[in-house]
Design an enzyme around this catalytic site. Structure first.
Site, mmCIF file in Angstrom:
data_model
loop_
_atom_site.group_PDB
_atom_site.id
_atom_site.type_symbol
_atom_site.label_atom_id
_atom_site.label_comp_id
_atom_site.label_asym_id
_atom_site.label_seq_id
_atom_site.Cartn_x
_atom_site.Cartn_y
_atom_site.Cartn_z
ATOM 1 C CB CYS A 3 -0.973 -0.020 1.175
ATOM 2 S SG CYS A 3 -0.199 -0.012 2.809
ATOM 3 C CG ASN A 6 4.501 -1.656 5.227
ATOM 4 O OD1 ASN A 6 5.616 -1.920 5.647
ATOM 5 N ND2 ASN A 6 3.554 -2.567 5.167
ATOM 6 C CB CYS A 8 -3.587 1.699 7.152
ATOM 7 S SG CYS A 8 -3.323 3.195 8.104
ATOM 8 N NE ARG A 9 -4.449 1.447 1.891
ATOM 9 C CZ ARG A 9 -4.316 2.211 0.829
ATOM 10 N NH1 ARG A 9 -5.209 2.123 -0.139
ATOM 11 N NH2 ARG A 9 -3.318 3.061 0.722
ATOM 12 C CB SER A 10 0.415 -3.508 2.891
ATOM 13 O OG SER A 10 1.214 -2.524 3.501
ATOM 14 C CG ASP A 116 -5.099 5.884 2.621
ATOM 15 O OD1 ASP A 116 -5.137 5.437 3.780
ATOM 16 O OD2 ASP A 116 -4.253 6.697 2.224
HETATM 17 P P1 4NP Z 1 -1.738 2.796 4.149
HETATM 18 O O1 4NP Z 1 -2.357 4.144 4.739
HETATM 19 O O2 4NP Z 1 -1.224 3.121 2.762
HETATM 20 O O3 4NP Z 1 -2.897 1.861 4.099
HETATM 21 O O4 4NP Z 1 -0.645 2.365 5.107
HETATM 22 C C1 4NP Z 1 -1.610 5.322 4.827
HETATM 23 C C2 4NP Z 1 -0.830 5.551 5.936
HETATM 24 C C3 4NP Z 1 -0.113 6.741 6.058
HETATM 25 C C4 4NP Z 1 -0.184 7.668 5.046
HETATM 26 C C5 4NP Z 1 -0.961 7.439 3.928
HETATM 27 C C6 4NP Z 1 -1.668 6.249 3.825
HETATM 28 N N1 4NP Z 1 0.509 8.890 5.176
HETATM 29 O O5 4NP Z 1 0.352 9.756 4.297
HETATM 30 O O6 4NP Z 1 1.262 9.079 6.141
#
Ligand code: 4NP
Length: 148
Positions: A3, A6, A8-10, A116
Site C-alpha cells: 500500500c 505500510n 494501515c492496509r498492507s 486508504d
Molecule cells: P496505508 O495508509 O497506505 O494503508 O498504510 C496510509 C498511511 C499513512 C499515510 C498514507 C496512507 N501517510 O500519508 O502518512
C-alpha cells in the site's frame, strides 16, 4: 502486499494471509511505496481491528518496497490503482511486471481497490479488514492452492 504507508492496509493483508497459509510453505511480507513511517509499527487502528479477529500484527515494522522484492516474491499484490502505478514504475523488467496485480482483482466486490483508511474513522478499518479478508481468501484459493 503493498500500500502507500505500510501501516494501515498492507500490514492487515500480511497478517490475514499469513493466518490462512502454512508459513513453512508460503512467505508473506508487506511494504509501502512511500517512506513516511519506516521502522514504525502498524497504525493502532489496524492493530486493533486485526486483534478483534485474533490476528496479532503488532510486531510488524514498516518498510519501503525495494527492487529485490521482485526477485524474492512470486506475487506482488497492491491495494489500489495509485500504488499499482507506483509499483509498475519500479518493476525492472516484464517478468517483474507480470507479478503485479491488485489484491482485489477478480474478487467480485463492487470495487477492485482497498480504500486508504488513514484519514477516516475507525469503522473504515473494519471495512478495509473485510475487503482484504475476501481478497486473501481468494488469493489462497487461486494463487496458492492452485499455483500456475
Ligand atoms: P496505508 O495508509 O497506505 O494503508 O498504510 C496510509 C498511511 C499513512 C499515510 C498514507 C496512507 N501517510 O500519508 O502518512
Amino acid at each position: 502486499m503493498v500500500c502507500l504507508g505500510n501501516i494501515c492496509r498492507s500490514p492487515l493483508a500480511e497478517g490475514i494471509l499469513n493466518s490462512l497459509v502454512n508459513p513453512e510453505e508460503v512467505e508473506v511480507d508487506s511494504a509501502g511505496t512511500g517512506g513516511y513511517h519506516i521502522g514504525n509499527p502498524p497504525d493502532i487502528r489496524s492493530i486493533e481491528v486485526a486483534r478483534r479477529y485474533g490476528i496479532d500484527i503488532s510486531a510488524q515494522r514498516c518498510r519501503k518496497i525495494r527492487r529485490e522484492d521482485f526477485d524474492v516474491f512470486d506475487h506482488i499484490l497492491v491495494m489500489d490503482r495509485s500504488n499499482l502505478a507506483s509499483v509498475i514504475a519500479l518493476a525492472p523488467n516484464a517478468s517483474a511486471r507480470s507479478k503485479i496485480r491488485l489484491l482485489l482483482e477478480g474478487a467480485g466486490l463492487d470495487s477492485e481497490e482497498v480504500p486508504d483508511p488513514y484519514y477516516g474513522e475507525a469503522d473504515g478499518f473494519e471495512h478495509v479488514y473485510q475487503m482484504i479478508s475476501k481478497g486473501c481468501l481468494m488469493i489462497r484459493e487461486t494463487l496458492i492452492t492452485n499455483p500456475s
